[in-house]
Design a protein around this motif. Structure first.
Motif, PDB file in Angstrom:
ATOM      1  N   THR A 266      70.207 -59.259 -14.091  1.00  0.00           N
ATOM      2  CA  THR A 266      70.233 -60.724 -14.261  1.00  0.00           C
ATOM      3  C   THR A 266      71.427 -61.370 -13.563  1.00  0.00           C
ATOM      4  O   THR A 266      71.664 -62.563 -13.730  1.00  0.00           O
ATOM      5  N   TRP A 324      68.205 -67.489 -23.240  1.00  0.00           N
ATOM      6  CA  TRP A 324      66.928 -67.474 -22.528  1.00  0.00           C
ATOM      7  C   TRP A 324      65.969 -68.458 -23.191  1.00  0.00           C
ATOM      8  O   TRP A 324      65.646 -68.323 -24.377  1.00  0.00           O
ATOM      9  N   LYS A 328      63.728 -67.969 -19.143  1.00  0.00           N
ATOM     10  CA  LYS A 328      64.629 -68.448 -18.100  1.00  0.00           C
ATOM     11  C   LYS A 328      66.029 -68.609 -18.688  1.00  0.00           C
ATOM     12  O   LYS A 328      66.190 -69.144 -19.786  1.00  0.00           O
ATOM     13  N   ILE A 329      67.067 -68.148 -17.960  1.00  0.00           N
ATOM     14  CA  ILE A 329      68.445 -68.309 -18.425  1.00  0.00           C
ATOM     15  C   ILE A 329      68.863 -69.768 -18.261  1.00  0.00           C
ATOM     16  O   ILE A 329      68.820 -70.314 -17.163  1.00  0.00           O
TER      17      ILE A 329
END
Length: 501
Positions: A266, A324, A328-329
């Motif tokens: 990530t 998240w 999605k971060i």
């Protein structure tokens, strides 16, 4: 046994202040940490030190323009304020679909106040810190295998070693003293009619009707009354979501040093969020947000990974808490897990979600995380927020995480923030310890210098042995510099950290 290796620099130059923006009024001492145990770092932050990447620094409180006091929140006693509750409720409303998760446009607007709930360690570090980073990249040839050394040679010496609160003045200044208040004219026996039932708030009336209906159905409402009367804790707000939420929010803890597979997978996405945050919120140029600089600042850490029998399941060390949303971060909290606390390093988020006040939300979740670690590891009780700067209005928001303590810069003892405010109002730099007879109990004596471990040419020896081998080589200046170092880190850390010469 794990050991810490540090390199101290005696230079004490002035730098640009990241708070008041004056060009040469920020003073601090610094050292480069090649490796550091979590216990040693805990002792250092309890003496006013903080880290930015592998660079550790301690503000010179009595001469710097904006004195920085170490602040910690008593996480176990934490009570969210009304505005902090609203932040958690707003995020919950978004998750259940009652609010839009994103802003329209790119979210670009200049922040008028500091929104992050975590410490921005880059402040005051930009000038000197980057120089140290570049310098120390050239000095990575130290054999860190010796960090695990359990014995130190003495050359046959035979000795072991939220929200800023603004008070509104509702008094009209021109009328306060010049015009006498008029007496109220009313009936002799004005007031509530004793023959009528007292008025009730609509919320209370709705609740009573609801309980009456439940009682009619044969449901015991005693337990419900007890729950309603109990003040909501931070966990209650986080866990009150239904199972069928519209948006899924997960917080994943990933170790960054040494880099875990989860972090490596990530890293690119995390860096992209960081670039958006820095360029939008702080108006940084893209060349200041490159991947190497990001890693130097928020990924690289001197803290050694440690796992203890009675410690937290994830172990101690440096981590990222990734937020998240629907896969999605959207935000990242950079934290250190230490023997007594969770220490916040930095917090950044995607500006598209600025309406959620994620800086405050992140701090609240980190406090909740500290409390959860305490249930497993009772020694972890505090949430360190970095520095509190009373002379900078934008940095006073940390005082809204109640109750909090500040560290006295002279005795290194803790005192409630509310008791310190009058002193800081009178003077930006202040001794916070009211006991004039109280002293720094960790202050070194000259004899303590003999037991400081020194790294010289790949060998580790005590300073008294080092002096014999370096006789006549400006030993007077070295002793003076070493005394300054020991005074800054304290006797305990001076005898624990291995000092590179």
């Amino acid at each position: 046994m794990l050991r810490s290796i540090v390199e101290y620099y005696a230079e004490h130059e002035h730098y640009r202040c990241g708070y008041c923006k004056r060009p040469d009024t920020n003073y601090s001492h610094g050292m480069w940490a090649h490796a550091m145990t979590v216990s040693d770092y805990q002792d250092l932050i309890d003496r006013g030190w903080r880290r930015s990447g592998k660079y550790c620094y301690k503000p010179t409180m009595d001469v710097t323009c904006c004195p920085m006091y170490t602040i910690r929140c008593r996480a176990l006693e934490f009570k969210p304020t009304k505005s902090q509750k609203k932040v958690m409720k707003r995020v919950n409303k978004m998750l259940v679909g009652q609010e839009q998760p994103q802003l329209s446009g790119d979210g670009r607007r200049k922040m008028s106040t500091c929104s992050s709930g975590s410490e921005v360690l880059a402040e005051g570090f930009e000038e000197g810190g980057e120089q140290f980073v570049e310098t120390m990249r050239e000095h990575q040839d130290i054999n860190l295998d010796l960090v695990n050394a359990s014995e130190i040679s003495d050359h046959n010496a035979g000795e072991g070693v939220g929200d800023v609160m603004v008070e509104k003045d509702v008094t009209k200044p021109d009328q306060t003293n010049s015009i006498a208040p008029k007496e109220k004219v009313g009936k002799k026996e004005s007031g509530p009619d004793p023959n009528k039932a007292p008025c009730k708030k609509a919320k209370q009336m709705r609740r009573e009707r609801k309980l009456a209906k439940l009682k009619e159905k044969g449901i015991d409402v005693t337990a419900i009354n007890i729950r309603q009367n109990k003040e909501k804790q931070i966990e209650d707000f986080i866990n009150e979501l239904p199972d069928d939420v519209k948006h899924k929010l997960e917080i994943k803890l990933v170790r960054t040093t040494p880099p875990s597979p989860e972090w490596l997978a990530t890293a690119k996405e995390t860096h992209e969020v960081y670039v958006k945050y820095q360029t939008t919120i702080h108006d940084d140029k893209p060349d200041k947000c490159t991947e190497p600089k990001f890693k130097d600042f928020l990924v690289q850490s001197p803290l050694l990974e440690e796992h203890r029998e009675n410690g937290p399941r994830c172990g101690y060390g440096s981590f990222h808490q990734q937020y998240w949303l629907d896969g999605k971060i959207i935000a990242v909290g950079v934290i250190d897990i230490l023997p007594k606390c969770v220490s916040s390093v930095y917090f950044f988020y995607d500006p598209q979600y600025m309406n959620l006040t994620l800086g405050t939300y992140g701090a609240l979740r980190e406090i909740e995380f500290t409390r959860s670690l305490h249930s497993v590891c009772p020694e972890i009780e505090y949430y360190y927020m970095g520095y509190y700067i009373h002379s900078c209005c934008k940095m006073r928001y940390k005082g809204n995480f109640y109750p909090s303590d500040l560290m006295c810069p002279e005795t290194y003892k803790w005192f409630p923030l509310v008791d310190c405010i009058p002193k800081l109002e009178a003077s930006p730099y202040s001794r916070l310890d009211p006991d004039l007879d109280s002293v720094d109990e960790n202050f070194p004596k000259e004899s303590d210098l003999n037991y400081i471990p020194i790294w010289v040419n790949g060998a580790v020896m005590l300073y008294k042995a080092y002096k014999r081998h370096s006789a006549g080589k400006k030993s007077g200046n070295q002793t003076s510099e070493l005394m300054e170092y020991a005074r800054l880190v304290g006797t305990k850390s001076a005898k624990s950290l291995i000092l590179v010469r």
